[in-house]
Scaffold this motif. Structure first.
Motif, PDB file in Angstrom:
ATOM      1  N   HIS A  79      27.938  16.700  -1.863  1.00 24.88           N
ATOM      2  CA  HIS A  79      28.550  15.975  -3.161  1.00 24.88           C
ATOM      3  C   HIS A  79      28.317  14.197  -2.872  1.00 24.88           C
ATOM      4  O   HIS A  79      28.129  13.368  -3.627  1.00 24.88           O
ATOM      5  N   TYR A  80      28.568  13.758  -1.484  1.00 22.16           N
ATOM      6  CA  TYR A  80      28.025  12.498  -1.323  1.00 22.16           C
ATOM      7  C   TYR A  80      26.687  12.291  -1.335  1.00 22.16           C
ATOM      8  O   TYR A  80      26.405  11.078  -1.885  1.00 22.16           O
ATOM      9  N   ALA A  81      25.903  13.095  -1.149  1.00 24.58           N
ATOM     10  CA  ALA A  81      24.383  12.925  -1.160  1.00 24.58           C
ATOM     11  C   ALA A  81      24.121  12.738  -2.713  1.00 24.58           C
ATOM     12  O   ALA A  81      23.378  12.014  -3.037  1.00 24.58           O
ATOM     13  N   ARG A  82      24.871  13.518  -3.631  1.00 24.54           N
ATOM     14  CA  ARG A  82      24.571  13.427  -4.784  1.00 24.54           C
ATOM     15  C   ARG A  82      25.138  12.222  -5.545  1.00 24.54           C
ATOM     16  O   ARG A  82      24.351  11.545  -6.432  1.00 24.54           O
ATOM     17  N   ILE A  83      26.014  11.431  -4.987  1.00 21.42           N
ATOM     18  CA  ILE A  83      26.464  10.207  -5.334  1.00 21.42           C
ATOM     19  C   ILE A  83      25.567   9.116  -4.980  1.00 21.42           C
ATOM     20  O   ILE A  83      25.255   8.334  -5.761  1.00 21.42           O
ATOM     21  N   GLY A  84      25.138   9.361  -3.730  1.00 20.07           N
ATOM     22  CA  GLY A  84      24.005   8.265  -3.225  1.00 20.07           C
ATOM     23  C   GLY A  84      22.811   8.186  -4.100  1.00 20.07           C
ATOM     24  O   GLY A  84      21.915   7.028  -3.972  1.00 20.07           O
ATOM     25  N   ASN A  85      22.151   9.491  -4.265  1.00 25.31           N
ATOM     26  CA  ASN A  85      20.940   9.781  -4.666  1.00 25.31           C
ATOM     27  C   ASN A  85      20.691   9.460  -6.045  1.00 25.31           C
ATOM     28  O   ASN A  85      19.608   9.598  -6.820  1.00 25.31           O
ATOM     29  N   ASP A  86      21.812   9.581  -6.876  1.00 24.69           N
ATOM     30  CA  ASP A  86      21.694   9.487  -8.261  1.00 24.69           C
ATOM     31  C   ASP A  86      22.024   8.070  -9.085  1.00 24.69           C
ATOM     32  O   ASP A  86      23.346   7.640  -8.531  1.00 24.69           O
ATOM     33  N   SER A  87      21.278   7.507  -9.638  1.00 28.22           N
ATOM     34  CA  SER A  87      21.484   6.067 -10.008  1.00 28.22           C
ATOM     35  C   SER A  87      22.716   6.140 -11.020  1.00 28.22           C
ATOM     36  O   SER A  87      23.322   4.955 -11.323  1.00 28.22           O
ATOM     37  N   TYR A  88      22.956   7.313 -11.852  1.00 29.51           N
ATOM     38  CA  TYR A  88      23.853   7.110 -12.700  1.00 29.51           C
ATOM     39  C   TYR A  88      25.303   7.018 -12.176  1.00 29.51           C
ATOM     40  O   TYR A  88      26.171   6.234 -12.567  1.00 29.51           O
ATOM     41  N   TYR A  89      25.449   7.939 -11.078  1.00 28.07           N
ATOM     42  CA  TYR A  89      26.760   7.596 -10.493  1.00 28.07           C
ATOM     43  C   TYR A  89      26.908   6.136  -9.689  1.00 28.07           C
ATOM     44  O   TYR A  89      28.052   5.614  -9.610  1.00 28.07           O
ATOM     45  N   SER A 109      38.215  18.417 -15.382  1.00 29.63           N
ATOM     46  CA  SER A 109      38.575  19.325 -16.715  1.00 29.63           C
ATOM     47  C   SER A 109      37.648  19.852 -17.399  1.00 29.63           C
ATOM     48  O   SER A 109      37.576  21.189 -17.945  1.00 29.63           O
ATOM     49  N   ALA A 110      36.185  19.224 -17.445  1.00 28.20           N
ATOM     50  CA  ALA A 110      35.032  19.819 -18.060  1.00 28.20           C
ATOM     51  C   ALA A 110      34.319  20.892 -17.223  1.00 28.20           C
ATOM     52  O   ALA A 110      33.917  22.042 -17.603  1.00 28.20           O
ATOM     53  N   ASN A 111      33.893  20.315 -16.012  1.00 25.77           N
ATOM     54  CA  ASN A 111      33.036  21.339 -15.052  1.00 25.77           C
ATOM     55  C   ASN A 111      33.830  22.124 -14.104  1.00 25.77           C
ATOM     56  O   ASN A 111      33.164  22.875 -13.475  1.00 25.77           O
ATOM     57  N   PHE A 112      34.914  21.800 -13.971  1.00 27.36           N
ATOM     58  CA  PHE A 112      35.692  22.036 -12.847  1.00 27.36           C
ATOM     59  C   PHE A 112      34.935  22.213 -11.522  1.00 27.36           C
ATOM     60  O   PHE A 112      35.231  23.093 -10.597  1.00 27.36           O
ATOM     61  N   ASN A 113      34.600  20.896 -11.164  1.00 25.70           N
ATOM     62  CA  ASN A 113      33.880  20.965 -10.084  1.00 25.70           C
ATOM     63  C   ASN A 113      34.817  19.861  -9.237  1.00 25.70           C
ATOM     64  O   ASN A 113      34.700  18.683  -9.021  1.00 25.70           O
ATOM     65  N   VAL A 114      35.686  20.704  -8.314  1.00 28.85           N
ATOM     66  CA  VAL A 114      36.658  20.191  -7.516  1.00 28.85           C
ATOM     67  C   VAL A 114      35.787  19.278  -6.509  1.00 28.85           C
ATOM     68  O   VAL A 114      36.502  18.304  -6.161  1.00 28.85           O
ATOM     69  N   GLY A 115      35.081  19.861  -5.798  1.00 25.81           N
ATOM     70  CA  GLY A 115      34.315  19.115  -4.751  1.00 25.81           C
ATOM     71  C   GLY A 115      33.854  17.783  -4.961  1.00 25.81           C
ATOM     72  O   GLY A 115      34.153  16.790  -4.295  1.00 25.81           O
ATOM     73  N   PHE A 116      33.103  17.739  -6.069  1.00 23.69           N
ATOM     74  CA  PHE A 116      32.538  16.473  -6.534  1.00 23.69           C
ATOM     75  C   PHE A 116      33.389  15.624  -6.992  1.00 23.69           C
ATOM     76  O   PHE A 116      33.433  14.208  -6.831  1.00 23.69           O
ATOM     77  N   ALA A 117      34.522  16.124  -7.727  1.00 20.71           N
ATOM     78  CA  ALA A 117      35.605  15.122  -8.047  1.00 20.71           C
ATOM     79  C   ALA A 117      36.197  14.852  -6.911  1.00 20.71           C
ATOM     80  O   ALA A 117      36.568  13.449  -6.816  1.00 20.71           O
ATOM     81  N   ALA A 118      36.665  15.492  -5.846  1.00 20.70           N
ATOM     82  CA  ALA A 118      37.050  14.885  -4.572  1.00 20.70           C
ATOM     83  C   ALA A 118      36.451  13.920  -3.944  1.00 20.70           C
ATOM     84  O   ALA A 118      36.829  12.846  -3.408  1.00 20.70           O
ATOM     85  N   ALA A 119      35.135  14.018  -3.956  1.00 24.77           N
ATOM     86  CA  ALA A 119      33.986  13.104  -3.198  1.00 24.77           C
ATOM     87  C   ALA A 119      34.165  11.890  -4.116  1.00 24.77           C
ATOM     88  O   ALA A 119      34.187  10.780  -3.475  1.00 24.77           O
ATOM     89  N   LEU A 120      34.104  11.731  -5.370  1.00 26.98           N
ATOM     90  CA  LEU A 120      34.316  10.638  -6.394  1.00 26.98           C
ATOM     91  C   LEU A 120      35.816   9.811  -5.785  1.00 26.98           C
ATOM     92  O   LEU A 120      35.628   8.821  -5.625  1.00 26.98           O
ATOM     93  N   GLY A 121      36.644  10.669  -5.769  1.00 29.77           N
ATOM     94  CA  GLY A 121      38.056  10.102  -5.393  1.00 29.77           C
ATOM     95  C   GLY A 121      37.980   9.478  -4.039  1.00 29.77           C
ATOM     96  O   GLY A 121      38.631   8.436  -3.756  1.00 29.77           O
ATOM     97  N   MET A 122      37.475  10.211  -3.145  1.00 29.91           N
ATOM     98  CA  MET A 122      37.312   9.434  -1.872  1.00 29.91           C
ATOM     99  C   MET A 122      36.475   8.233  -1.616  1.00 29.91           C
ATOM    100  O   MET A 122      36.846   7.253  -1.065  1.00 29.91           O
TER     101      MET A 122
END
Length: 291
Positions: free
Chosen positions: A56-66, A251-264
């Motif tokens: 989840h954290y790697a997805r945030i760091g590797n994607d320019s959109y986030y 709400s849309a994707n129910f991706n709780v893990g990725f949402a939690a990583a964004l919250g952290m």
């Protein structure tokens, strides 16, 4: 002495215990659960086999959109803080230095009045002002100043305007308390020594009010980057911020893990701001002690 000291310690512990339990229940437990969910492959409540991962954290760091969403959130928070400080400091200085009790009460009521109205109501009020067919565009068009409506909504400027209106009272109230504790005789002494009122303000009042500036800026910035209602109503989904993205992931994707990583990530940004605030305030306090 030991016999009398023990009951006092026990009484103090009993007084602190309810607050400590509430703090642990409503702060540490949710934050801890969010931190755990951010490093799991799935939700252990509905998935029998989960493992630890950093994807989840790697997805945030590797994607320019986030990364762009994070930067947009920080930019909106920064501009909101700057504008709130520019508007709030003169008002706070006026409130702290006014000698009339009735005048101080009226100013205080003017500052507190917006806080008595819900954020949703205030945001909808701004929508009626800033929309293409809103009051501002209609008045400008009637005066012949514009031929096409100004794009005052669904952009960062509209969000910043709404956030400043909501959070400038926090800046004013924080600064008023700090400025009010500054001895006016220091300014008078500087003017008696030949300084102009403007120079006395810059070299006496402004440095002494720095703790209030830092505290108010920290408070407004933290509130602005975590705001959800105002950005989504005034910006729509055209301006994406971290709180909106977190809501979408749940709400849309129910991706709780990725949402939690964004919250952290959002929590880490806030913690870094608090650490930086304490560091700057410590340096400022040390300089004052040396002087």
């Amino acid at each position: 002495m030991p016999a009398t000291g023990a009951p006092r310690v026990n009484s103090l512990a009993l007084l602190i215990l309810p607050s400590a339990l509430l703090f642990a229940l409503f702060f540490f437990l949710p934050i801890g659960l969010m931190a755990v969910m951010s490093v799991l492959t799935g939700n252990p409540v509905v998935m029998p086999h989960v493992s630890f991962t950093a994807k989840h954290y790697a997805r945030i760091g590797n994607d320019s959109y986030y990364l762009e969403v994070i930067w947009t959130t920080l930019r909106i928070g920064l501009w909101t803080t700057i504008v709130a400080l520019v508007i709030g400091y003169p008002l706070a200085h006026w409130m702290a230095r006014i000698r009339s009790r009735s005048g101080h009460a009226l100013l205080l009521m003017a500052v507190l009045a917006p806080m008595l109205t819900g954020i949703v109501v205030r945001t909808f009020a701004w929508m009626t002002l800033l929309s293409d067919k809103g009051v501002i565009n209609q008045v400008l068009a009637a005066l012949g100043l514009i031929s096409t409506p100004l794009q005052l909504m669904y952009n960062e400027s509209g969000i910043i305007i709404g956030l400043v209106h909501i959070y400038v009272p926090f800046m004013v109230l924080t600064l008023t308390g700090v400025i009010g504790r500054i001895d006016e005789r220091l300014e008078q002494a500087a003017e008696n020594l030949g300084a102009s009122p403007w120079r006395a303000f810059l070299e006496v009042t402004l440095p002494l009010s720095l703790p209030g500036i830092l505290a108010g800026s920290l408070l407004v910035f933290a509130l602005a980057i975590s705001a959800y209602v105002t950005p989504i109503l005034l910006g729509g989904f055209q301006i994406m911020t971290l709180p909106i993205l977190i809501y979408q992931q749940i709400s849309a994707n129910f991706n709780v893990g990725f949402a939690a990583a964004l919250g952290m990530v959002l929590l880490a940004i806030s913690l870094m701001l608090v650490i930086a605030y304490n560091h700057v305030l410590g340096l400022f306090s040390g300089q004052r002690e040396l002087q």
